[in-house]
Design a protein around this motif. Sequence first.
Motif, PDB file in Angstrom:
ATOM      1  N   LEU A 135       4.209  11.538   7.571  1.00 28.99           N
ATOM      2  CA  LEU A 135       2.791  11.394   7.241  1.00 28.99           C
ATOM      3  C   LEU A 135       2.014  11.255   8.546  1.00 28.99           C
ATOM      4  CD1 LEU A 135       3.123   8.713   4.392  1.00 28.99           C
ATOM      5  CD2 LEU A 135       3.038  11.201   4.147  1.00 28.99           C
ATOM      6  N   HIS A 136       1.011  12.051   8.742  1.00 33.19           N
ATOM      7  CA  HIS A 136       0.158  11.939   9.926  1.00 33.19           C
ATOM      8  C   HIS A 136      -1.060  11.111   9.514  1.00 33.19           C
ATOM      9  CE1 HIS A 136       2.425  14.865  12.320  1.00 33.19           C
ATOM     10  NE2 HIS A 136       2.672  15.413  11.144  1.00 33.19           N
ATOM     11  N   LEU A 137      -1.093   9.858   9.976  1.00 35.11           N
ATOM     12  CA  LEU A 137      -2.126   8.915   9.539  1.00 35.11           C
ATOM     13  C   LEU A 137      -2.718   8.191  10.735  1.00 35.11           C
ATOM     14  CD1 LEU A 137      -0.006   7.211   6.702  1.00 35.11           C
ATOM     15  CD2 LEU A 137      -1.689   9.032   6.392  1.00 35.11           C
ATOM     16  N   ASP A 138      -4.037   8.011  10.708  1.00 39.08           N
ATOM     17  CA  ASP A 138      -4.615   7.115  11.704  1.00 39.08           C
ATOM     18  C   ASP A 138      -4.443   5.691  11.169  1.00 39.08           C
ATOM     19  OD1 ASP A 138      -6.741   6.547   9.907  1.00 39.08           O
ATOM     20  OD2 ASP A 138      -8.044   8.058  10.804  1.00 39.08           O
ATOM     21  N   ASP A 139      -4.818   4.687  11.953  1.00 40.78           N
ATOM     22  CA  ASP A 139      -4.575   3.296  11.547  1.00 40.78           C
ATOM     23  C   ASP A 139      -5.237   2.955  10.220  1.00 40.78           C
ATOM     24  OD1 ASP A 139      -3.076   2.979  13.800  1.00 40.78           O
ATOM     25  OD2 ASP A 139      -4.593   1.845  14.921  1.00 40.78           O
ATOM     26  N   GLU A 140      -6.461   3.432  10.023  1.00 37.97           N
ATOM     27  CA  GLU A 140      -7.191   3.135   8.788  1.00 37.97           C
ATOM     28  C   GLU A 140      -6.519   3.800   7.582  1.00 37.97           C
ATOM     29  OE1 GLU A 140     -11.542   4.261   7.171  1.00 37.97           O
ATOM     30  OE2 GLU A 140     -11.530   3.290   9.155  1.00 37.97           O
ATOM     31  N   GLU A 141      -6.098   5.040   7.758  1.00 40.81           N
ATOM     32  CA  GLU A 141      -5.404   5.742   6.673  1.00 40.81           C
ATOM     33  C   GLU A 141      -4.079   5.049   6.342  1.00 40.81           C
ATOM     34  OE1 GLU A 141      -6.876  10.343   7.450  1.00 40.81           O
ATOM     35  OE2 GLU A 141      -5.284   9.482   8.705  1.00 40.81           O
ATOM     36  N   PHE A 142      -3.386   4.571   7.381  1.00 40.90           N
ATOM     37  CA  PHE A 142      -2.124   3.885   7.144  1.00 40.90           C
ATOM     38  C   PHE A 142      -2.343   2.600   6.347  1.00 40.90           C
ATOM     39  CE2 PHE A 142       1.047   0.697   8.363  1.00 40.90           C
ATOM     40  CZ  PHE A 142       2.168   1.317   7.839  1.00 40.90           C
ATOM     41  N   VAL A 143      -3.360   1.838   6.696  1.00 33.14           N
ATOM     42  CA  VAL A 143      -3.655   0.600   5.965  1.00 33.14           C
ATOM     43  C   VAL A 143      -3.960   0.917   4.502  1.00 33.14           C
ATOM     44  CG1 VAL A 143      -5.332  -1.291   5.728  1.00 33.14           C
ATOM     45  CG2 VAL A 143      -4.380  -0.739   7.976  1.00 33.14           C
ATOM     46  N   ARG A 144      -4.756   1.951   4.252  1.00 31.41           N
ATOM     47  CA  ARG A 144      -5.073   2.341   2.870  1.00 31.41           C
ATOM     48  C   ARG A 144      -3.810   2.761   2.119  1.00 31.41           C
ATOM     49  NH1 ARG A 144      -9.595   5.138   4.974  1.00 31.41           N
ATOM     50  NH2 ARG A 144      -8.588   7.131   4.536  1.00 31.41           N
ATOM     51  N   PHE A 145      -2.950   3.517   2.792  1.00 27.44           N
ATOM     52  CA  PHE A 145      -1.689   3.939   2.170  1.00 27.44           C
ATOM     53  C   PHE A 145      -0.837   2.720   1.805  1.00 27.44           C
ATOM     54  CE2 PHE A 145       2.872   4.474   3.004  1.00 27.44           C
ATOM     55  CZ  PHE A 145       3.209   5.323   1.956  1.00 27.44           C
ATOM     56  N   ALA A 146      -0.653   1.800   2.749  1.00 23.58           N
ATOM     57  CA  ALA A 146       0.182   0.620   2.515  1.00 23.58           C
ATOM     58  C   ALA A 146      -0.384  -0.232   1.383  1.00 23.58           C
ATOM     59  CB  ALA A 146       0.311  -0.203   3.798  1.00 23.58           C
ATOM     60  N   LEU A 174       9.552   2.587   6.947  1.00 20.87           N
ATOM     61  CA  LEU A 174       8.407   3.171   7.650  1.00 20.87           C
ATOM     62  C   LEU A 174       8.656   3.021   9.145  1.00 20.87           C
ATOM     63  CD1 LEU A 174       5.419   1.830   5.524  1.00 20.87           C
ATOM     64  CD2 LEU A 174       6.146   4.208   5.746  1.00 20.87           C
ATOM     65  N   LEU A 175       8.633   4.121   9.850  1.00 23.95           N
ATOM     66  CA  LEU A 175       8.856   4.101  11.299  1.00 23.95           C
ATOM     67  C   LEU A 175       7.813   4.974  11.990  1.00 23.95           C
ATOM     68  CD1 LEU A 175      12.699   4.829  11.457  1.00 23.95           C
ATOM     69  CD2 LEU A 175      11.608   2.628  11.848  1.00 23.95           C
ATOM     70  N   PRO A 176       7.239   4.508  13.088  1.00 23.54           N
ATOM     71  CA  PRO A 176       6.387   5.414  13.867  1.00 23.54           C
ATOM     72  C   PRO A 176       7.286   6.384  14.628  1.00 23.54           C
ATOM     73  CG  PRO A 176       6.517   3.277  14.936  1.00 23.54           C
ATOM     74  CD  PRO A 176       7.292   3.159  13.653  1.00 23.54           C
ATOM     75  N   LEU A 177       6.984   7.658  14.551  1.00 21.08           N
ATOM     76  CA  LEU A 177       7.764   8.663  15.270  1.00 21.08           C
ATOM     77  C   LEU A 177       7.097   8.985  16.594  1.00 21.08           C
ATOM     78  CD1 LEU A 177       8.575  11.172  12.376  1.00 21.08           C
ATOM     79  CD2 LEU A 177      10.025   9.369  13.305  1.00 21.08           C
TER      80      LEU A 177
END
Length: 194
Positions: A135-146, A174-177
């Motif tokens: 998943l290519h997410l910025d920090d805000e998108e990641f928070v919404r996803f979580a 979940l791992l940052p690549l």
Amino acid sequence: MRASTERWAELALHPVRIRILGAVAGARRTPSDLAGLLPDVPQATLYRQIATLAKAGLLVVVEERKVGGATERVYALPEGGVTPTAESLASASPEEHTRYFTAFVSSLLSEFSRYLAREHIDLVADGVGYQQLVLHLDDEEFVRFAQGFAELVRPLLANEPGENRSPRLLATILLPLSPPPDERLTHGNGHDHR
């Protein structure tokens, strides 16, 4: 002696060791228990691999029993198991994280092996699946996803066992690549900035 972090994968990703860790996940086992669970593994090989895992800290002795004139050891996965507490995760060293993750993966291998050993399996009908997605997410998108994922799962955790309900294991990682080297060098405009 503890193994260095770099050697954990090498130690764990050995066919017999994977099977030993899977057999011990969620249980306490003696070498004779393991010999019964893994009858195709020669006893000398089994004992050698148990000793290797114990020396590396991937198995721990949780009890010693007197059996006749000998001492029988009982092994388990390291404390913290497959789901360490939030406190232990926050303060864990890289070596401890590797041990926790190895226990987690070993538990999944064990559960999947138990599933495959059933008399009849049907991955589609049983709802079995495993996949990796990026998943290519910025920090805000990641928070919404979580948050959205937690909101989806939270009410289901309150479900009690019932006649029409089957227990289903959901495991998340979940791992940052790290981006590939070419991507790191290119800043969105197609030019290489070395």
